[in-house]
Design a protein around this motif. Structure first.
Motif, PDB file in Angstrom:
ATOM      1  N   TRP A  11       0.777  -1.181   0.025  1.00 21.40           N
ATOM      2  CA  TRP A  11      -0.002  -0.217   0.056  1.00 21.40           C
ATOM      3  C   TRP A  11       0.980   1.337  -0.093  1.00 21.40           C
ATOM      4  O   TRP A  11       0.693   2.239  -0.544  1.00 21.40           O
ATOM      5  CB  TRP A  11      -1.004   0.007   1.166  1.00 21.40           C
ATOM      6  CG  TRP A  11      -0.209   0.147   2.721  1.00 21.40           C
ATOM      7  CD1 TRP A  11       0.177  -1.080   3.493  1.00 21.40           C
ATOM      8  CD2 TRP A  11       0.153   1.267   3.065  1.00 21.40           C
ATOM      9  NE1 TRP A  11       0.685  -0.392   4.700  1.00 21.40           N
ATOM     10  CE2 TRP A  11       0.757   0.948   4.401  1.00 21.40           C
ATOM     11  CE3 TRP A  11      -0.109   2.694   2.894  1.00 21.40           C
ATOM     12  CZ2 TRP A  11       1.079   1.816   5.192  1.00 21.40           C
ATOM     13  CZ3 TRP A  11       0.251   3.608   3.786  1.00 21.40           C
ATOM     14  CH2 TRP A  11       1.059   3.221   5.017  1.00 21.40           C
ATOM     15  N   TRP A  12       1.924   1.393   0.790  1.00 20.38           N
ATOM     16  CA  TRP A  12       2.814   2.490   0.704  1.00 20.38           C
ATOM     17  C   TRP A  12       3.408   2.651  -0.421  1.00 20.38           C
ATOM     18  O   TRP A  12       3.844   3.756  -0.731  1.00 20.38           O
ATOM     19  CB  TRP A  12       3.793   2.433   1.949  1.00 20.38           C
ATOM     20  CG  TRP A  12       4.708   1.341   1.819  1.00 20.38           C
ATOM     21  CD1 TRP A  12       4.449  -0.001   2.556  1.00 20.38           C
ATOM     22  CD2 TRP A  12       6.075   1.347   1.371  1.00 20.38           C
ATOM     23  NE1 TRP A  12       5.727  -0.663   2.268  1.00 20.38           N
ATOM     24  CE2 TRP A  12       6.572   0.021   1.826  1.00 20.38           C
ATOM     25  CE3 TRP A  12       6.872   2.259   0.617  1.00 20.38           C
ATOM     26  CZ2 TRP A  12       8.078  -0.328   1.001  1.00 20.38           C
ATOM     27  CZ3 TRP A  12       8.110   1.908   0.350  1.00 20.38           C
ATOM     28  CH2 TRP A  12       8.646   0.661   0.444  1.00 20.38           C
ATOM     29  N   GLN A  13       3.882   1.607  -1.115  1.00 25.33           N
ATOM     30  CA  GLN A  13       4.694   1.819  -2.772  1.00 25.33           C
ATOM     31  C   GLN A  13       3.523   2.384  -3.567  1.00 25.33           C
ATOM     32  O   GLN A  13       3.829   3.248  -4.405  1.00 25.33           O
ATOM     33  CB  GLN A  13       4.951   0.390  -3.021  1.00 25.33           C
ATOM     34  CG  GLN A  13       6.230  -0.131  -2.428  1.00 25.33           C
ATOM     35  CD  GLN A  13       6.778  -1.630  -2.555  1.00 25.33           C
ATOM     36  OE1 GLN A  13       5.885  -2.378  -2.919  1.00 25.33           O
ATOM     37  NE2 GLN A  13       8.055  -1.803  -2.754  1.00 25.33           N
ATOM     38  N   ILE A  14       2.201   1.678  -3.552  1.00 22.44           N
ATOM     39  CA  ILE A  14       1.218   2.418  -4.465  1.00 22.44           C
ATOM     40  C   ILE A  14       0.911   3.947  -3.909  1.00 22.44           C
ATOM     41  O   ILE A  14       1.013   4.782  -4.888  1.00 22.44           O
ATOM     42  CB  ILE A  14      -0.150   1.854  -4.200  1.00 22.44           C
ATOM     43  CG1 ILE A  14       0.126   0.186  -4.804  1.00 22.44           C
ATOM     44  CG2 ILE A  14      -1.376   2.486  -4.999  1.00 22.44           C
ATOM     45  CD1 ILE A  14       0.071   0.324  -6.204  1.00 22.44           C
ATOM     46  N   SER A  15       1.197   4.171  -2.718  1.00 21.73           N
ATOM     47  CA  SER A  15       0.857   5.508  -2.382  1.00 21.73           C
ATOM     48  C   SER A  15       1.978   6.648  -2.870  1.00 21.73           C
ATOM     49  O   SER A  15       1.732   7.738  -3.222  1.00 21.73           O
ATOM     50  CB  SER A  15       0.904   5.557  -0.785  1.00 21.73           C
ATOM     51  OG  SER A  15      -0.039   5.051  -0.398  1.00 21.73           O
ATOM     52  N   PHE A  17       3.937   5.959  -5.406  1.00 21.44           N
ATOM     53  CA  PHE A  17       3.481   6.062  -7.057  1.00 21.44           C
ATOM     54  C   PHE A  17       2.347   7.353  -7.264  1.00 21.44           C
ATOM     55  O   PHE A  17       2.560   7.945  -8.074  1.00 21.44           O
ATOM     56  CB  PHE A  17       2.993   4.671  -7.573  1.00 21.44           C
ATOM     57  CG  PHE A  17       2.609   4.603  -8.975  1.00 21.44           C
ATOM     58  CD1 PHE A  17       3.689   4.803 -10.127  1.00 21.44           C
ATOM     59  CD2 PHE A  17       1.312   4.809  -9.426  1.00 21.44           C
ATOM     60  CE1 PHE A  17       3.193   4.799 -11.385  1.00 21.44           C
ATOM     61  CE2 PHE A  17       1.106   4.843 -10.654  1.00 21.44           C
ATOM     62  CZ  PHE A  17       2.091   4.914 -11.674  1.00 21.44           C
ATOM     63  N   LYS A  18       1.327   7.108  -6.765  1.00 18.48           N
ATOM     64  CA  LYS A  18       0.246   7.969  -6.759  1.00 18.48           C
ATOM     65  C   LYS A  18       0.800   9.386  -6.674  1.00 18.48           C
ATOM     66  O   LYS A  18       0.465  10.474  -7.153  1.00 18.48           O
ATOM     67  CB  LYS A  18      -0.948   7.631  -5.775  1.00 18.48           C
ATOM     68  CG  LYS A  18      -1.524   6.466  -6.490  1.00 18.48           C
ATOM     69  CD  LYS A  18      -2.874   6.200  -5.600  1.00 18.48           C
ATOM     70  CE  LYS A  18      -3.638   5.167  -6.103  1.00 18.48           C
ATOM     71  NZ  LYS A  18      -4.711   4.871  -5.436  1.00 18.48           N
ATOM     72  N   LEU A  19       1.579   9.558  -5.288  1.00 17.48           N
ATOM     73  CA  LEU A  19       2.038  11.191  -5.073  1.00 17.48           C
ATOM     74  C   LEU A  19       2.961  11.451  -6.128  1.00 17.48           C
ATOM     75  O   LEU A  19       2.922  12.617  -6.404  1.00 17.48           O
ATOM     76  CB  LEU A  19       2.826  10.790  -3.615  1.00 17.48           C
ATOM     77  CG  LEU A  19       3.473  11.981  -3.150  1.00 17.48           C
ATOM     78  CD1 LEU A  19       2.090  12.998  -2.949  1.00 17.48           C
ATOM     79  CD2 LEU A  19       4.149  11.756  -1.836  1.00 17.48           C
ATOM     80  N   MET A  21       2.887  10.706  -9.266  1.00 18.33           N
ATOM     81  CA  MET A  21       1.766  10.940 -10.501  1.00 18.33           C
ATOM     82  C   MET A  21       1.540  12.468 -10.172  1.00 18.33           C
ATOM     83  O   MET A  21       1.099  13.219 -11.099  1.00 18.33           O
ATOM     84  CB  MET A  21       0.958  10.009 -10.768  1.00 18.33           C
ATOM     85  CG  MET A  21       1.466   8.514 -11.151  1.00 18.33           C
ATOM     86  SD  MET A  21       1.974   8.418 -13.029  1.00 18.33           S
ATOM     87  CE  MET A  21       3.302   9.356 -13.093  1.00 18.33           C
ATOM     88  N   LEU A  22       0.818  12.603  -9.130  1.00 16.37           N
ATOM     89  CA  LEU A  22       0.180  13.785  -8.529  1.00 16.37           C
ATOM     90  C   LEU A  22       0.982  14.871  -8.794  1.00 16.37           C
ATOM     91  O   LEU A  22       0.571  16.068  -9.606  1.00 16.37           O
ATOM     92  CB  LEU A  22      -0.200  13.712  -7.044  1.00 16.37           C
ATOM     93  CG  LEU A  22      -1.101  15.096  -6.723  1.00 16.37           C
ATOM     94  CD1 LEU A  22      -2.245  15.270  -7.471  1.00 16.37           C
ATOM     95  CD2 LEU A  22      -1.328  14.949  -5.166  1.00 16.37           C
TER      96      LEU A  22
END
Length: 65
Positions: A11-15, A17-19, A21-22
């Motif tokens: 979950w923290w790796q996805i977070s 990645f999303k940060l 991308m943002l």
């Protein structure tokens, strides 16, 4: 090198990645402000269509135990 291989992330790796991308989206938006302003209605329609589709898929999924 296969770009489309399966992988598992926490979950923290996805977070992260999303940060990232943002941050990239904000950077591009700030840099190309005048160009993107002309395409804003098209971008809004694409975003709405994608969000509606993902919401539909999310609601239709059976609950997992």
């Amino acid at each position: 090198m296969n770009l489309f291989k399966s992988m598992t992330l926490t979950w923290w790796q996805i977070s992260l990645f999303k940060l990232g991308m943002l941050a990239l989206g904000v950077l591009i938006g700030a840099y190309l402000r005048d160009v993107l302003a002309l395409a804003l209605p098209i971008i809004a329609v694409i975003a709405a269509a994608c969000l509606i589709y993902i919401s539909y898929i999310w609601i239709r999924q059976p609950a997992q135990a």
